[in-house]
Every structure is written in C-alpha cells, then in structure tokens.
Motif scaffolding. Structure first.
Motif, PDB file in Angstrom:
ATOM      1  N   SER A  76      24.023  25.412  86.437  1.00  0.00           N
ATOM      2  CA  SER A  76      24.060  26.951  86.396  1.00  0.00           C
ATOM      3  C   SER A  76      25.203  27.598  86.733  1.00  0.00           C
ATOM      4  CB  SER A  76      23.049  27.502  87.564  1.00  0.00           C
ATOM      5  OG  SER A  76      22.925  28.763  87.468  1.00  0.00           O
ATOM      6  N   GLU A  77      25.424  29.099  85.960  1.00  0.00           N
ATOM      7  CA  GLU A  77      26.630  29.703  86.014  1.00  0.00           C
ATOM      8  C   GLU A  77      26.472  30.470  87.419  1.00  0.00           C
ATOM      9  OE1 GLU A  77      28.767  33.437  83.767  1.00  0.00           O
ATOM     10  OE2 GLU A  77      27.311  32.452  82.891  1.00  0.00           O
ATOM     11  N   TYR A  78      25.399  30.866  87.829  1.00  0.00           N
ATOM     12  CA  TYR A  78      25.422  31.625  89.180  1.00  0.00           C
ATOM     13  C   TYR A  78      24.473  30.912  90.104  1.00  0.00           C
ATOM     14  CZ  TYR A  78      27.627  35.443  86.946  1.00  0.00           C
ATOM     15  OH  TYR A  78      28.741  36.133  86.422  1.00  0.00           O
ATOM     16  N   LEU A  79      24.618  30.905  91.423  1.00  0.00           N
ATOM     17  CA  LEU A  79      23.932  30.582  92.466  1.00  0.00           C
ATOM     18  C   LEU A  79      23.447  31.579  93.486  1.00  0.00           C
ATOM     19  CD1 LEU A  79      25.683  27.358  93.596  1.00  0.00           C
ATOM     20  CD2 LEU A  79      24.036  27.565  91.906  1.00  0.00           C
ATOM     21  N   MET A  80      22.276  31.665  93.926  1.00  0.00           N
ATOM     22  CA  MET A  80      21.638  32.494  94.973  1.00  0.00           C
ATOM     23  C   MET A  80      21.007  31.568  95.893  1.00  0.00           C
ATOM     24  SD  MET A  80      19.122  35.719  95.010  1.00  0.00           S
ATOM     25  CE  MET A  80      18.512  36.506  96.143  1.00  0.00           C
ATOM     26  N   VAL A  81      21.415  31.937  97.450  1.00  0.00           N
ATOM     27  CA  VAL A  81      20.704  31.203  98.435  1.00  0.00           C
ATOM     28  C   VAL A  81      20.104  32.182  99.434  1.00  0.00           C
ATOM     29  CG1 VAL A  81      21.112  29.856 100.208  1.00  0.00           C
ATOM     30  CG2 VAL A  81      22.180  29.289  98.248  1.00  0.00           C
ATOM     31  N   THR A  82      18.890  32.450  99.499  1.00  0.00           N
ATOM     32  CA  THR A  82      18.384  33.258 100.858  1.00  0.00           C
ATOM     33  C   THR A  82      17.260  32.959 101.536  1.00  0.00           C
ATOM     34  OG1 THR A  82      17.337  35.470 100.630  1.00  0.00           O
ATOM     35  CG2 THR A  82      16.735  34.126  98.807  1.00  0.00           C
ATOM     36  N   ASN A  83      17.018  33.393 102.485  1.00  0.00           N
ATOM     37  CA  ASN A  83      15.913  33.226 103.567  1.00  0.00           C
ATOM     38  C   ASN A  83      15.282  34.488 103.548  1.00  0.00           C
ATOM     39  OD1 ASN A  83      17.491  34.742 105.096  1.00  0.00           O
ATOM     40  ND2 ASN A  83      17.811  33.111 106.898  1.00  0.00           N
ATOM     41  N   GLY A  84      15.424  35.504 102.735  1.00  0.00           N
ATOM     42  CA  GLY A  84      14.906  36.827 102.637  1.00  0.00           C
ATOM     43  C   GLY A  84      15.695  37.872 103.745  1.00  0.00           C
ATOM     44  N   LEU A  85      16.100  37.576 104.264  1.00  0.00           N
ATOM     45  CA  LEU A  85      16.914  38.366 105.442  1.00  0.00           C
ATOM     46  C   LEU A  85      18.352  38.339 105.162  1.00  0.00           C
ATOM     47  CD1 LEU A  85      15.534  37.233 108.821  1.00  0.00           C
ATOM     48  CD2 LEU A  85      14.774  39.075 107.402  1.00  0.00           C
ATOM     49  N   ASN A  86      18.994  36.869 104.777  1.00  0.00           N
ATOM     50  CA  ASN A  86      20.409  37.084 104.378  1.00  0.00           C
ATOM     51  C   ASN A  86      20.403  36.387 103.018  1.00  0.00           C
ATOM     52  OD1 ASN A  86      21.769  37.583 106.940  1.00  0.00           O
ATOM     53  ND2 ASN A  86      20.537  35.780 107.680  1.00  0.00           N
ATOM     54  N   HIS A  87      21.155  37.079 102.005  1.00  0.00           N
ATOM     55  CA  HIS A  87      21.370  36.687 100.809  1.00  0.00           C
ATOM     56  C   HIS A  87      22.980  36.325 100.511  1.00  0.00           C
ATOM     57  CE1 HIS A  87      17.554  38.683 100.534  1.00  0.00           C
ATOM     58  NE2 HIS A  87      18.155  40.031 100.540  1.00  0.00           N
ATOM     59  N   TYR A  88      22.866  35.123  99.551  1.00  0.00           N
ATOM     60  CA  TYR A  88      24.432  34.733  99.407  1.00  0.00           C
ATOM     61  C   TYR A  88      24.539  34.392  97.890  1.00  0.00           C
ATOM     62  CZ  TYR A  88      24.843  34.015 104.290  1.00  0.00           C
ATOM     63  OH  TYR A  88      24.796  34.178 105.713  1.00  0.00           O
ATOM     64  N   PHE A  89      25.321  34.979  97.104  1.00  0.00           N
ATOM     65  CA  PHE A  89      25.291  35.054  95.628  1.00  0.00           C
ATOM     66  C   PHE A  89      26.871  34.226  95.424  1.00  0.00           C
ATOM     67  CE2 PHE A  89      23.600  38.978  96.877  1.00  0.00           C
ATOM     68  CZ  PHE A  89      22.260  38.947  96.496  1.00  0.00           C
ATOM     69  N   CYS A  90      26.777  33.222  94.590  1.00  0.00           N
ATOM     70  CA  CYS A  90      27.994  32.543  94.363  1.00  0.00           C
ATOM     71  C   CYS A  90      28.082  32.654  92.489  1.00  0.00           C
ATOM     72  CB  CYS A  90      28.118  31.137  94.534  1.00  0.00           C
ATOM     73  SG  CYS A  90      27.705  30.879  96.247  1.00  0.00           S
ATOM     74  N   GLN A  91      29.540  32.412  91.963  1.00  0.00           N
ATOM     75  CA  GLN A  91      29.625  32.190  90.635  1.00  0.00           C
ATOM     76  C   GLN A  91      30.282  30.826  90.561  1.00  0.00           C
ATOM     77  OE1 GLN A  91      32.027  34.875  88.422  1.00  0.00           O
ATOM     78  NE2 GLN A  91      31.127  34.120  86.525  1.00  0.00           N
ATOM     79  N   MET A  92      29.943  30.002  89.912  1.00  0.00           N
ATOM     80  CA  MET A  92      30.406  28.637  89.700  1.00  0.00           C
ATOM     81  C   MET A  92      31.786  28.781  88.930  1.00  0.00           C
ATOM     82  SD  MET A  92      28.382  26.581  91.512  1.00  0.00           S
ATOM     83  CE  MET A  92      29.308  25.328  91.104  1.00  0.00           C
ATOM     84  N   ASP A  93      32.717  27.955  89.520  1.00  0.00           N
ATOM     85  CA  ASP A  93      33.974  27.721  88.876  1.00  0.00           C
ATOM     86  C   ASP A  93      34.238  26.198  88.482  1.00  0.00           C
ATOM     87  OD1 ASP A  93      36.574  27.256  88.112  1.00  0.00           O
ATOM     88  OD2 ASP A  93      37.725  28.394  89.782  1.00  0.00           O
ATOM     89  N   TYR A  94      33.578  25.671  87.444  1.00  0.00           N
ATOM     90  CA  TYR A  94      33.378  24.289  87.242  1.00  0.00           C
ATOM     91  C   TYR A  94      35.022  23.652  87.217  1.00  0.00           C
ATOM     92  CZ  TYR A  94      28.460  24.776  87.017  1.00  0.00           C
ATOM     93  OH  TYR A  94      27.204  24.836  87.441  1.00  0.00           O
ATOM     94  N   LYS A  95      35.911  24.249  86.677  1.00  0.00           N
ATOM     95  CA  LYS A  95      37.054  23.976  86.373  1.00  0.00           C
ATOM     96  C   LYS A  95      37.845  23.517  87.505  1.00  0.00           C
ATOM     97  CE  LYS A  95      41.659  25.369  84.099  1.00  0.00           C
ATOM     98  NZ  LYS A  95      42.553  26.578  83.867  1.00  0.00           N
ATOM     99  N   ASN A  96      37.775  24.370  88.421  1.00  0.00           N
ATOM    100  CA  ASN A  96      38.283  24.131  90.017  1.00  0.00           C
ATOM    101  C   ASN A  96      37.408  23.572  90.860  1.00  0.00           C
ATOM    102  OD1 ASN A  96      41.087  25.145  89.273  1.00  0.00           O
ATOM    103  ND2 ASN A  96      40.087  27.326  89.063  1.00  0.00           N
ATOM    104  N   GLU A  97      36.174  23.267  90.446  1.00  0.00           N
ATOM    105  CA  GLU A  97      35.463  22.587  91.307  1.00  0.00           C
ATOM    106  C   GLU A  97      34.895  23.343  92.716  1.00  0.00           C
ATOM    107  OE1 GLU A  97      36.462  18.483  91.675  1.00  0.00           O
ATOM    108  OE2 GLU A  97      35.660  17.879  89.531  1.00  0.00           O
TER     109      GLU A  97
END
Length: 147
Positions: free
Chosen positions: A114-135
């Motif tokens: 995936s290009e983007y990731l989201m991790v949440t427990n409903g209270l705290n949300h974390y959003f990431c964009q993948m950088d596959y070139k730099n792992e």
C-alpha cells in the motif's frame, strides 16, 4: 459504545437475542458489535465522509496469506488502477498502539504494498506514507483526500 476520536456518525444497529449488531455499509450486512468493530466502522465512515474515498474502492476484512499463514486485514482502499492506496489496522480502544502494532501492519504491507498506512485504536490515529525506495515510512499529520 465508547466515544472515539472521530466525528459523530449515524449508524444502524440491531439487537438480536441480546446481541447488538452494527450495519457495515461496505459488506452490506449486520456485524456483531465488538470494541474493534466499533473502531472499524468509525474508520469506514471517516474515510467515506471526511476523506471522500469512494465506497466502491473500500474493502473490509478480507483474508490474505502471509508466509503461509491466513490473516485478515481490517480496511483497505484501492486506487482506480487496482493498486492499494491505503491499508488500515484497527484495534479496540483498550489496545495501546505500539511497535507490535506497526510490525503487524508492516508484515501485511509486505504482501499488499500500500502507498499509505493508518493505525488506530479509535482514540489515537497514526498515518504513514510508504517510502519503498528508502525502506521506511514517513509519518503524516493526516491522510490525503482521495484524488
């Protein structure tokens, strides 16, 4: 259910033999309401209503195989070309988001890419964009709106 760190959305509920279910717009059926399902359904509404992601591009709780093991992802959003745009991992509010959670979504994403990731427990949300070139992944303040 517990108030989450999302806007307030309208949901359909049903009580059958003392078990509360919530209607899943994506799967088009009632699902037993657990704390994790409550987070998942709020995420779906966040993606639909706040980020304007098309319903037809969203998929919920599908099986994937990782190293021969059967796993289930929580929510994904596809791009029009069929590639994965967003992978979401939902936890119940009593589960802390920690390195183990990020390791889990990273394992899933090794297969899904995936290009983007989201991790949440409903209270705290974390959003990431993948950088596959730099792992690595780069944390974002929020997800982009759908193009």
């Amino acid at each position: 259910m517990q108030q989450l760190n999302f806007n307030s959305y309208d949901f359909r509920f049903r009580n059958t033999e003392g078990r509360i279910s919530i209607f899943d717009e994506i799967r088009k059926k009632f699902i037993i309401l657990t704390p994790e399902e409550w987070v998942r359904q709020n995420v779906v509404q966040y993606l639909l209503q706040e980020k304007k992601y098309p319903k037809s591009y969203i998929n919920v709780e599908k099986v994937i195989k990782i190293n021969g093991l059967v796993k289930r992802y929580d929510v994904v959003v596809f791009q029009p070309n069929g590639k994965l745009f967003l992978l979401v991992e939902c936890k119940s509010t009593d589960i802390a988001i920690n390195q183990t959670t990020f390791d889990q979504i990273a394992r899933y994403n090794m297969v899904l890419e995936s290009e983007y990731l989201m991790v949440t427990n409903g209270l705290n949300h974390y959003f990431c964009q993948m950088d596959y070139k730099n792992e690595k992944y780069n944390f974002l303040k929020e997800l982009p709106a759908f193009n």
